[in-house]
Design an enzyme around this catalytic site. Structure first.
Site, PDB file in Angstrom:
ATOM      1  CG  HIS A 158      -0.273  -0.118   2.524  1.00 60.26           C
ATOM      2  ND1 HIS A 158       0.269   0.954   3.194  1.00 60.26           N
ATOM      3  CD2 HIS A 158      -0.007  -1.203   3.282  1.00 60.26           C
ATOM      4  CE1 HIS A 158       0.833   0.528   4.317  1.00 60.26           C
ATOM      5  NE2 HIS A 158       0.679  -0.780   4.391  1.00 60.26           N
ATOM      6  CG  HIS A 207      -1.757   2.057   7.505  1.00 53.23           C
ATOM      7  ND1 HIS A 207      -1.326   0.917   8.156  1.00 53.23           N
ATOM      8  CD2 HIS A 207      -0.630   2.737   7.184  1.00 53.23           C
ATOM      9  CE1 HIS A 207      -0.009   0.909   8.209  1.00 53.23           C
ATOM     10  NE2 HIS A 207       0.436   2.003   7.643  1.00 53.23           N
ATOM     11  CG  HIS A 217       5.104   5.578   5.702  1.00 56.73           C
ATOM     12  ND1 HIS A 217       5.315   5.288   7.031  1.00 56.73           N
ATOM     13  CD2 HIS A 217       3.882   6.181   5.647  1.00 56.73           C
ATOM     14  CE1 HIS A 217       4.266   5.694   7.738  1.00 56.73           C
ATOM     15  NE2 HIS A 217       3.388   6.241   6.920  1.00 56.73           N
TER      16      HIS A 217
END
Length: 261
Positions: A65, A201, A95
């Site tokens: 993802h 997430h 990230h």
């Protein structure tokens, strides 16, 4: 943390996460819209300080993802401290989040203003816990430094990261990524907002002290398109680009956002 049971598009996009991760409707979810007129200027806050050893940079990984640049975190060579934090927090990875267009790819927004992308530097409380896995579900376990990114000039500081993406085109691929100081990616202003929140997430743990920099950094449209060229499929599968991976802002639910300016 990549699971095929959640994603960013229907049928398992962010609005569906709550079915598998009830904490998605919790009281301390992230990201949020930072309403500047409602933030609290807190004179007890200090500037945050980072001390990153380039030798701790280890590898780059496509997690399906997004991609992560991972760091050696067996000692305190690369840490974030001060600011709102009670101790030393050790860097484990950074990230990015991005969108399908240049207009909106950030997770946090400021007074409703959307940014093109967002950098997250993820740290865990090494003063209190012995590993990222142990810290990740504890209320004081994690600290994430968030940097909003605005489309404009190409950012030469991102080039080493972008150049490595070809080596991790598909999910599960990893490649060595050495000798990098991520403090080079931070804006020059020490100003920030801070609040109690969550991973953005799944598993969405409410374990994060967020430090969101007030000043943004630049990224060019061409650089952003390189993020979108990464694939969410394993090698040999049907090519599915990671077009977007940003969760929408979540309700504040009475939390205070403090400002250090």
């Amino acid at each position: 943390m990549a699971h095929s049971d959640w994603g960013y598009d229907s049928p398992n996009g962010p609005z569906e996460w709550v079915k598998l991760y009830p904490i998605a409707n919790g009281n301390n979810q992230s990201p949020i819209d930072i309403k500047t007129s409602e933030t609290k200027h807190d004179t007890s806050l200090k500037p945050f300080s980072v001390s990153y050893d380039p030798a701790t940079a280890k590898e780059i990984v496509n997690v399906g993802h997004s991609f992560q640049v991972k760091f050696e975190d067996s000692d305190n060579r690369s840490v974030l401290k001060d600011g709102p934090l009670p101790g030393s927090y050790r860097l484990v990875q950074f990230h990015f989040h991005w969108g399908s267009t240049d207009d909106y790819g950030s997770e946090h927004t400021v007074d409703g203003v959307k940014y093109s992308a967002e950098l997250h530097l993820v740290h865990w409380n090494s003063s209190k816990y012995s590993s990222f896995d142990e810290a990740s579900s504890q209320a004081d376990g994690l600290a994430i430094l968030g940097v909003l990114m605005k489309v404009g000039e190409a950012n030469p500081k991102l080039q080493k990261v972008l150049d490595a993406l070809n080596e991790v085109k598909t999910k599960g691929k990893k490649a060595p990524f050495k000798n990098f100081d991520p403090s080079s990616l931070l804006p020059s202003s020490p100003d920030y907002w801070t609040y109690s929140g969550s991973l953005t997430h799944p598993p969405l743990y409410e374990s994060v002290t967020w430090i969101v920099c007030k000043e943004n950094i630049s990224i060019s449209s061409q650089q952003l398109s390189q993020f979108r060229s990464l694939l969410s499929n394993v090698e040999g599968g049907k090519a599915v680009p990671i077009q977007h991976n940003n969760r929408p802002p979540q309700p504040l639910k009475g939390r205070t956002v403090r400002a250090f300016f």
